[in-house]
Design a protein around this motif. Structure first.
Motif, mmCIF file in Angstrom:
data_model
loop_
_atom_site.group_PDB
_atom_site.id
_atom_site.type_symbol
_atom_site.label_atom_id
_atom_site.label_comp_id
_atom_site.label_asym_id
_atom_site.label_seq_id
_atom_site.Cartn_x
_atom_site.Cartn_y
_atom_site.Cartn_z
ATOM 1 N N ALA A 66 0.876 -1.170 0.000
ATOM 2 C CA ALA A 66 0.000 0.000 0.000
ATOM 3 C C ALA A 66 0.913 1.220 0.000
ATOM 4 O O ALA A 66 2.130 1.084 0.040
ATOM 5 N N ASP A 68 3.311 3.681 1.038
ATOM 6 C CA ASP A 68 4.331 3.719 2.095
ATOM 7 C C ASP A 68 4.478 2.428 2.887
ATOM 8 O O ASP A 68 5.089 2.426 3.962
ATOM 9 N N LEU A 69 3.963 1.315 2.396
ATOM 10 C CA LEU A 69 4.121 0.025 3.076
ATOM 11 C C LEU A 69 4.615 -1.034 2.093
ATOM 12 O O LEU A 69 4.043 -1.211 1.017
ATOM 13 N N THR A 86 8.140 0.487 6.431
ATOM 14 C CA THR A 86 7.967 1.738 5.713
ATOM 15 C C THR A 86 9.338 2.352 5.530
ATOM 16 O O THR A 86 10.302 1.924 6.174
ATOM 17 N N LEU A 110 -1.969 -6.451 8.024
ATOM 18 C CA LEU A 110 -1.849 -5.179 7.310
ATOM 19 C C LEU A 110 -2.361 -4.030 8.189
ATOM 20 O O LEU A 110 -1.738 -2.968 8.259
ATOM 21 N N MET A 111 -3.460 -4.260 8.914
ATOM 22 C CA MET A 111 -3.989 -3.225 9.810
ATOM 23 C C MET A 111 -3.013 -2.928 10.951
ATOM 24 O O MET A 111 -2.843 -1.771 11.335
ATOM 25 N N ARG A 114 -0.405 -0.714 9.481
ATOM 26 C CA ARG A 114 -0.931 0.640 9.241
ATOM 27 C C ARG A 114 -1.073 1.422 10.545
ATOM 28 O O ARG A 114 -0.795 2.614 10.606
ATOM 29 N N ARG A 115 -1.510 0.751 11.599
ATOM 30 C CA ARG A 115 -1.666 1.398 12.901
ATOM 31 C C ARG A 115 -0.300 1.851 13.428
ATOM 32 O O ARG A 115 -0.146 2.971 13.921
ATOM 33 N N LEU A 117 2.355 2.479 11.581
ATOM 34 C CA LEU A 117 2.810 3.576 10.713
ATOM 35 C C LEU A 117 2.188 4.887 11.173
ATOM 36 O O LEU A 117 2.877 5.912 11.265
ATOM 37 N N ALA A 118 0.909 4.874 11.503
ATOM 38 C CA ALA A 118 0.233 6.084 11.977
ATOM 39 C C ALA A 118 0.854 6.556 13.300
ATOM 40 O O ALA A 118 1.075 7.755 13.500
#
Length: 123
Positions: A66, A68-69, A86, A110-111, A114-115, A117-118
């Protein structure tokens, strides 16, 4: 010219590698790696090093997931290990590691990435 046998052509890494750290100071990828057998840790480390020195590279070692991943695919004793990361500037941040047997990245993994990364970007 340097004499034969000298390490005169050593390349510098393109990316620095860091483990994502939670607010509590935990490093989930490092902790996951510690639970693996030595040979699997070595394989994953070599694959991350290949990415670090060869960035940007693609399949079969690196797959973009995705924005930046990306994930590193490593063939280990139990199947395929994946490390989602990332790139921030010149730094490869290892966000999440897991083992799996299917081609698709599980939505929960994946979630998690993403968490993290945030969280990384909110610091």
């Amino acid at each position: 010219m340097a004499p034969a046998g000298h390490d005169h052509d050593r390349r510098l890494p393109i990316l620095e590698v860091l483990f994502f750290r939670t607010e509590a100071g935990n490093e989930p990828v490092r902790e996951w790696l510690r639970g693996l057998v030595r040979e699997d840790r070595r394989t994953i480390g070599e694959d991350i090093k290949t990415a670090q020195f060869g960035w940007p590279i693609g399949m079969p070692l690196i797959r973009k997931l995705a924005t930046d991943l990306w994930e590193v695919w490593s063939h280990v004793s139990t199947g395929i290990a994946r490390v989602i990361f990332t790139v921030e500037g010149q730094t490869m941040v290892l966000l999440h590691g897991f083992g799996k047997k299917s081609q698709r990245t599980p939505p929960a993994d994946l979630m998690t990435a993403r968490r993290r990364l945030a969280q990384l970007r909110s610091e």
